[in-house]
Design a protein around this motif. Sequence first.
Motif, short mmCIF file in Angstrom:
data_model
loop_
_atom_site.label_atom_id
_atom_site.label_comp_id
_atom_site.label_asym_id
_atom_site.label_seq_id
_atom_site.Cartn_x
_atom_site.Cartn_y
_atom_site.Cartn_z
N ARG A 153 12.96 -32.91 -29.25
CA ARG A 153 11.76 -33.07 -30.14
C ARG A 153 11.13 -31.55 -30.05
NH1 ARG A 153 8.00 -34.84 -26.97
NH2 ARG A 153 8.91 -35.03 -24.99
N THR A 154 12.11 -30.43 -30.01
CA THR A 154 11.46 -29.22 -29.97
C THR A 154 11.98 -28.32 -30.97
OG1 THR A 154 10.89 -29.57 -27.47
CG2 THR A 154 10.87 -27.25 -28.57
N LEU A 155 11.24 -27.58 -31.70
CA LEU A 155 11.92 -26.90 -32.83
C LEU A 155 11.59 -25.23 -32.23
CD1 LEU A 155 10.87 -28.22 -35.95
CD2 LEU A 155 13.24 -28.33 -35.07
N HIS A 156 12.30 -24.25 -32.59
CA HIS A 156 12.25 -23.00 -32.04
C HIS A 156 12.03 -22.07 -33.39
CE1 HIS A 156 14.23 -19.67 -29.46
NE2 HIS A 156 14.14 -19.07 -30.35
N ILE A 157 10.84 -21.58 -33.69
CA ILE A 157 10.50 -21.10 -34.88
C ILE A 157 10.00 -19.70 -34.56
CG2 ILE A 157 10.08 -20.88 -37.46
CD1 ILE A 157 10.17 -24.19 -37.21
N THR A 158 10.80 -18.50 -34.46
CA THR A 158 9.95 -17.39 -33.97
C THR A 158 8.91 -16.79 -34.80
OG1 THR A 158 12.29 -16.65 -33.52
CG2 THR A 158 10.57 -15.07 -32.82
N ASP A 159 8.99 -16.98 -36.22
CA ASP A 159 7.86 -16.37 -37.19
C ASP A 159 6.75 -17.35 -37.12
OD1 ASP A 159 6.33 -15.93 -39.51
OD2 ASP A 159 7.95 -15.27 -40.50
N LEU B 72 8.02 -24.09 -30.91
CA LEU B 72 7.77 -23.00 -30.02
C LEU B 72 7.83 -21.97 -30.85
CD1 LEU B 72 10.04 -23.75 -26.75
CD2 LEU B 72 7.63 -24.12 -27.15
N THR B 73 6.75 -20.89 -30.74
CA THR B 73 6.83 -19.51 -31.70
C THR B 73 6.34 -18.50 -31.03
OG1 THR B 73 6.20 -19.03 -33.84
CG2 THR B 73 4.45 -19.99 -32.65
N THR C 64 2.48 -29.83 -31.76
CA THR C 64 2.06 -28.51 -31.10
C THR C 64 2.94 -27.45 -31.57
OG1 THR C 64 0.92 -29.92 -29.39
CG2 THR C 64 1.50 -27.55 -29.06
N VAL C 65 2.21 -26.31 -32.15
CA VAL C 65 2.68 -25.11 -32.27
C VAL C 65 2.36 -24.14 -31.13
CG1 VAL C 65 2.92 -23.20 -34.16
CG2 VAL C 65 2.66 -25.62 -34.79
N VAL C 66 2.93 -23.49 -30.31
CA VAL C 66 2.81 -22.84 -29.24
C VAL C 66 3.63 -21.65 -28.98
CG1 VAL C 66 3.56 -24.56 -27.51
CG2 VAL C 66 1.55 -22.97 -26.90
#
Length: 485
Positions: free
Chosen positions: A427-433, A399-400, A370-372
């Motif tokens: 299990r979570t990535l943090h990619i602002t772009d 997360l974005t 999930t991209v959210v």
Amino acid sequence: MQLNKLLSPVEISEIIGCGDKEITGVTADSRQVRDGYMFVAVPGVSVDGHAYIHKAQESGASVVVCERLPEQISSSVTYVVVPSSAIALGYIASEWWGNPSRELHLVGVTGTNGKTTTATLIYEMARLLGYKAGLLSTVCNYVESTPYHTDHTTPDPLTINEMLRKMADAGCDYCAMEVSSHAAHQHRIAGLHFAGGIFTNLTRDHLDYHKTVEAYLNAKKSFFDNLPATAFALTNADDKVGEVMLQNTEASRHTYSLRSEADFTGRIVEQRLDGTLLSLNGVEVETMFTGKFNAYNLTAVYGAGILLGWERDSVLRAISALVPVAGRFQAFHSPKGVTAIVDYAHTPDAVVNVLQAIREVIGQNGEVITVVGAGGNRDKGKRPIMAREAAARSQRVILTSDNPRFEEPEDILADMEEGLDDEARTRTLHITDRRQAIRTAVALARPGTVILIAGKGHEDYQEVKGVKHHFDDREEVKSAFSENN
Ligand SMILES: CC(=O)N[C@H]1[C@@H](OP(=O)(O)OP(=O)(O)OC[C@H]2O[C@@H](n3ccc(=O)[nH]c3=O)[C@H](O)[C@@H]2O)O[C@H](CO)[C@@H](O)[C@@H]1O[C@H](C)C(=O)N[C@@H](C)C(=O)N[C@H](CCC(=O)O)C(=O)O
Ligand SMILES: Nc1ncnc2c1ncn2[C@@H]1O[C@H](COP(=O)(O)OP(=O)(O)OP(=O)(O)O)[C@@H](O)[C@H]1O
Ligand SMILES: N[C@H](CCC[C@H](N)C(=O)O)C(=O)O
Ligand SMILES: [Mg+2]
């Protein structure tokens, strides 16, 4: 138009000055006043229109509608004092445009989620049945097939009536419109004549504006409280406030449900990622929609069709021909066998619903990424919940940014991360772009993986510090798919 005629439906406390005047235009914005205009001073969220009465007069306003008289009164201006300028504006707007809502059947849809979907499908169903119809929605307004850009879910009263006038003049028999809680609370719908009202559901949203769930509920309920006895009121019997919504309405009451007895029942017989076999009041219909929430929307649409007096078999045939609304559970497939679903889920409840819909089709073990994100300058309380619900139903979460507006994207992501426990964080990535976030999801996906890209749906922009930059999740996923064969 004559002032007396324009004021005929308005509740007036006092008139000072000449009541017999020709009005050349109506506005609630002093910056739009021209010679001979009526200026309606509305107390707003950020400023009070009463502070602009002198500006309106300088620009040539000949009538001022207000709740309190200004300190200095001009002898050339007529002042109309009313208990509520916002309500008066609604009635004046209807009168100015010749009461177009009385020339067609207007159906309003309110609720936290599902308004755009339900209203759009009623509009499309009317057209499939051969009627002329219009639509006022978050995505776009339509007069028949002509699109008109919109910045609101429910526009201001002058715009609503101008659009309805266009529809009536084009010969439209029906209009479906969304009624947002902001609009109900600000009386943007005052003076409209509704043929029907539909309630979808109530979950958390917009608490930045309404402050409490009770105030939010009451805003939506006011729509039903003001429906005329000639209208129908159709509510979701499975929602915990479905009954409350209709408790004070004079409209004829009807229910729909997926679980219990109701006037209109929907039952899911079989589900796929690209469709659902639905039973509506016992008749099976193949539909192009996925998810329990869409079964609710379709059952409401079915009920609305019947309550509008349309023939049952034609309604059922139209339902099987309806296609998903832009950015609502819109599926894309890669040559590698990855599916991406772009969905406008921007509330905790919508995130849960859409992920449940995916799980019901692919099973507990199928991989979901999930991209959210969450919008800036909107309800902050929903951020950690959205992240937590996404992590509970996906193997991986990215997360974005959504629309950061005037907030720092990093701060929004930090608020979301608050909702994650240690296990979920692994299990979570943090990619602002957001573009990189979508590309990363596509790179991580394997054949069979479903990627949910939530929050922006049909939006073709990203709003950063007051500027809308072109950005479209659907374009991004297609280009990422084509580069990742
Ligand atoms: C928070 C909110 O809902 N604001 C809406 C509200 O504006 P406001 O109360 O802030 O207006 P204001 O700036 O305080 O001004 C008050 C009055 O003074 C007047 N004024 C102001 C300045 C001036 O120089 N002269 C003047 O006469 C204004 O024209 C206005 O009549 O009334 C305006 C006219 O109807 C709306 O355009 C505006 O929507 C703003 C832009 C907005 O972003 N609203 C969003 C939150 C919204 O309404 N969303 C819902 C639903 C969201 C969903 O889909 O769930 C929607 O229906 O779109
Ligand atoms: N009946 C429903 N119940 C719960 N969730 C729903 C329902 N219908 C749609 N959704 C979810 O909510 C998202 C928004 O749907 P839709 O645009 O129809 O709602 P809306 O009420 O118009 O939203 P908005 O308030 O932003 O205008 C969808 O993308 C889907 O994830
Ligand atoms: N009409 C809603 C939609 C939000 C969509 C999401 N993409 C965001 O920007 O927060 C609002 O203005 O709150
Ligand atoms: Mg909407």
